[in-house]
Design an enzyme around this catalytic site. Structure first.
Site, short mmCIF file in Angstrom:
data_model
loop_
_atom_site.label_atom_id
_atom_site.label_comp_id
_atom_site.label_asym_id
_atom_site.label_seq_id
_atom_site.Cartn_x
_atom_site.Cartn_y
_atom_site.Cartn_z
N GLU A 45 10.70 3.38 -1.65
CA GLU A 45 9.26 3.12 -1.60
C GLU A 45 8.56 4.43 -1.28
O GLU A 45 8.91 5.09 -0.30
CB GLU A 45 8.89 2.07 -0.54
CG GLU A 45 7.39 1.78 -0.56
CD GLU A 45 6.87 0.84 0.53
OE1 GLU A 45 5.69 0.49 0.48
OE2 GLU A 45 7.63 0.50 1.45
N ASP A 50 6.31 15.06 1.15
CA ASP A 50 5.27 14.79 0.17
C ASP A 50 5.96 14.45 -1.14
O ASP A 50 6.81 15.22 -1.61
CB ASP A 50 4.39 16.04 0.01
CG ASP A 50 3.16 15.74 -0.83
OD1 ASP A 50 3.30 15.01 -1.85
OD2 ASP A 50 2.07 16.22 -0.49
N ASP A 98 -2.67 5.78 -2.03
CA ASP A 98 -4.00 6.37 -1.79
C ASP A 98 -4.74 6.54 -3.13
O ASP A 98 -4.18 7.05 -4.09
CB ASP A 98 -3.86 7.73 -1.10
CG ASP A 98 -3.35 7.58 0.33
OD1 ASP A 98 -3.41 6.46 0.87
OD2 ASP A 98 -2.88 8.58 0.90
N ASP A 129 -5.07 -3.22 -4.21
CA ASP A 129 -6.27 -4.06 -4.31
C ASP A 129 -7.39 -3.27 -5.00
O ASP A 129 -8.47 -3.79 -5.21
CB ASP A 129 -6.76 -4.48 -2.90
CG ASP A 129 -7.34 -3.31 -2.15
OD1 ASP A 129 -6.71 -2.21 -2.18
OD2 ASP A 129 -8.41 -3.45 -1.54
N GLU A 186 1.70 -4.05 4.90
CA GLU A 186 0.64 -4.09 5.93
C GLU A 186 -0.75 -4.13 5.28
O GLU A 186 -1.60 -4.92 5.66
CB GLU A 186 0.72 -2.86 6.85
CG GLU A 186 1.69 -2.99 8.00
CD GLU A 186 2.96 -2.15 7.80
OE1 GLU A 186 3.19 -1.65 6.68
OE2 GLU A 186 3.73 -2.03 8.77
N TYR A 187 -0.94 -3.24 4.28
CA TYR A 187 -2.25 -3.19 3.62
C TYR A 187 -2.54 -4.46 2.84
O TYR A 187 -3.68 -4.92 2.79
CB TYR A 187 -2.33 -1.95 2.71
CG TYR A 187 -2.83 -0.74 3.44
CD1 TYR A 187 -2.07 -0.16 4.46
CD2 TYR A 187 -4.06 -0.16 3.14
CE1 TYR A 187 -2.52 0.95 5.15
CE2 TYR A 187 -4.52 0.94 3.83
CZ TYR A 187 -3.74 1.50 4.83
OH TYR A 187 -4.20 2.59 5.51
N GLU A 188 -1.51 -5.02 2.25
CA GLU A 188 -1.70 -6.25 1.47
C GLU A 188 -2.18 -7.38 2.37
O GLU A 188 -3.08 -8.14 2.01
CB GLU A 188 -0.35 -6.62 0.82
CG GLU A 188 -0.40 -7.78 -0.13
CD GLU A 188 0.90 -7.92 -0.92
OE1 GLU A 188 1.80 -7.06 -0.77
OE2 GLU A 188 1.00 -8.88 -1.68
N1 SAM Z 1 2.53 1.19 1.50
C1 SAM Z 1 1.91 0.87 2.78
C2 SAM Z 1 1.23 -0.47 2.70
O1 SAM Z 1 1.06 -0.99 1.60
O2 SAM Z 1 0.89 -1.02 3.76
C3 SAM Z 1 0.93 1.98 3.22
C4 SAM Z 1 -0.26 2.17 2.32
S1 SAM Z 1 -1.27 3.57 2.81
C5 SAM Z 1 -2.80 3.27 2.05
C6 SAM Z 1 -0.63 4.88 1.82
C7 SAM Z 1 0.51 5.64 2.49
O3 SAM Z 1 1.07 6.54 1.55
C8 SAM Z 1 0.07 6.45 3.69
O4 SAM Z 1 0.94 6.21 4.77
C9 SAM Z 1 0.18 7.90 3.19
O5 SAM Z 1 0.48 8.82 4.21
C10 SAM Z 1 1.30 7.79 2.18
N2 SAM Z 1 1.24 8.81 1.13
C11 SAM Z 1 0.17 9.10 0.36
N3 SAM Z 1 0.46 10.09 -0.50
C12 SAM Z 1 1.75 10.42 -0.28
C13 SAM Z 1 2.61 11.39 -0.85
N4 SAM Z 1 2.19 12.22 -1.82
N5 SAM Z 1 3.87 11.47 -0.39
C14 SAM Z 1 4.29 10.64 0.60
N6 SAM Z 1 3.52 9.72 1.19
C15 SAM Z 1 2.26 9.60 0.75
#
Ligand code: SAM
Length: 212
Positions: free
Chosen positions: A43, A95, A117, A153, A192-194
């Site tokens: 993931e 990253d 994001d 979403d 969590e976000y869902e």
């Molecule tokens: N997947 C989780 C959920 O659905 O509850 C978290 C969603 S949150 C909006 C997005 C997550 O992706 C954040 O924790 C962010 O730090 C991580 N993220 C964003 N861009 C990333 C990247 N290029 N590499 C690794 N993690 C990343």
């Protein structure tokens, strides 16, 4: 995601047995970090890890790696795993732009992208995890039969992803604009976000990308 600096999180991660350290030094042999060699699902952007931890509990016959950029969030996933000690779950702090430095060709059997994001500004489009640049990265590491499941979403990000995939060697299947009221909801594991967004009444979109 609003980020709070969690004091000591970097040290916790550097010392955690659940985190693959300096993963790029083990490119192509990431499976050797698990006691059993079996299919590997990842993931990307797992946040606090609720989704992947639940999957790992339900599927001991699959190995899972949660990838997360920020220590302050990753520590929350490590806390859960410290209680559960699931042998088939590991984490990497990185990253995702560098994902091909860690995973070798065909090393991964499935990819989950959950509530990635949105990067709403056009000039940041290539940072979106469903941009054509990211599909090229996924193509290298994903087994030809492997699937990419994406949930969000965010309508703009979803529409962008469906358009973007047309420029790649993947195609969209099982497209749903309201996952929770669709035939694909059975067995759906909430992130969590869902939970947060569907509680507000936002429909959840989902698509599965496969090779053309
Ligand atoms: N997947 C989780 C959920 O659905 O509850 C978290 C969603 S949150 C909006 C997005 C997550 O992706 C954040 O924790 C962010 O730090 C991580 N993220 C964003 N861009 C990333 C990247 N290029 N590499 C690794 N993690 C990343």
């Amino acid at each position: 995601m609003r980020l709070r600096n969690v004091p000591g999180s970097r040290e916790d991660i550097a010392n955690s047995e659940f985190v693959i350290q300096e993963a790029e030094k083990h490119k192509g042999e990431i499976s050797s970090f698990f006691p059993v060699k079996q299919p590997l699902f990842i993931e990307i952007g797992m946040g606090k890890g609720q989704f992947i931890t639940t999957l790992a509990k339900l599927h001991p016959e699959i190995n899972y790696i949660g990838i997360e950029k920020y220590s302050s969030v990753l520590v929350r996933a490590i806390e859960k795993q410290t209680e559960l000690v699931l042998p088939n779950l590991k984490f990497i702090r990185m990253d995702a732009e560098n994902i091909n430095e860690v995973f070798g060709e065909n090393e991964v059997d499935g990819i989950y992208l959950n509530f990635s994001d949105p990067w709403p500004k056009d000039r940041h489009a290539k940072r979106r995890l469903t941009s054509r640049q990211f599909f090229v990265r996924y193509e290298k590491l994903l087994n030809p039969e492997g699937k990419i499941q994406f949930k969000t979403d965010n309508s703009n990000l979803f529409d962008f992803s469906l358009e973007e995939v047309e420029a790649t060697n993947f195609k969209a299947t099982e497209v749903s604009y309201d996952l929770h009221n669709s035939e694909w909801n059975e067995g759906n594991i909430m992130t969590e976000y869902e939970e947060r967004f569907s509680a507000k009444g936002n429909p959840i979109k989902r698509v599965v990308f496969i090779r053309r």
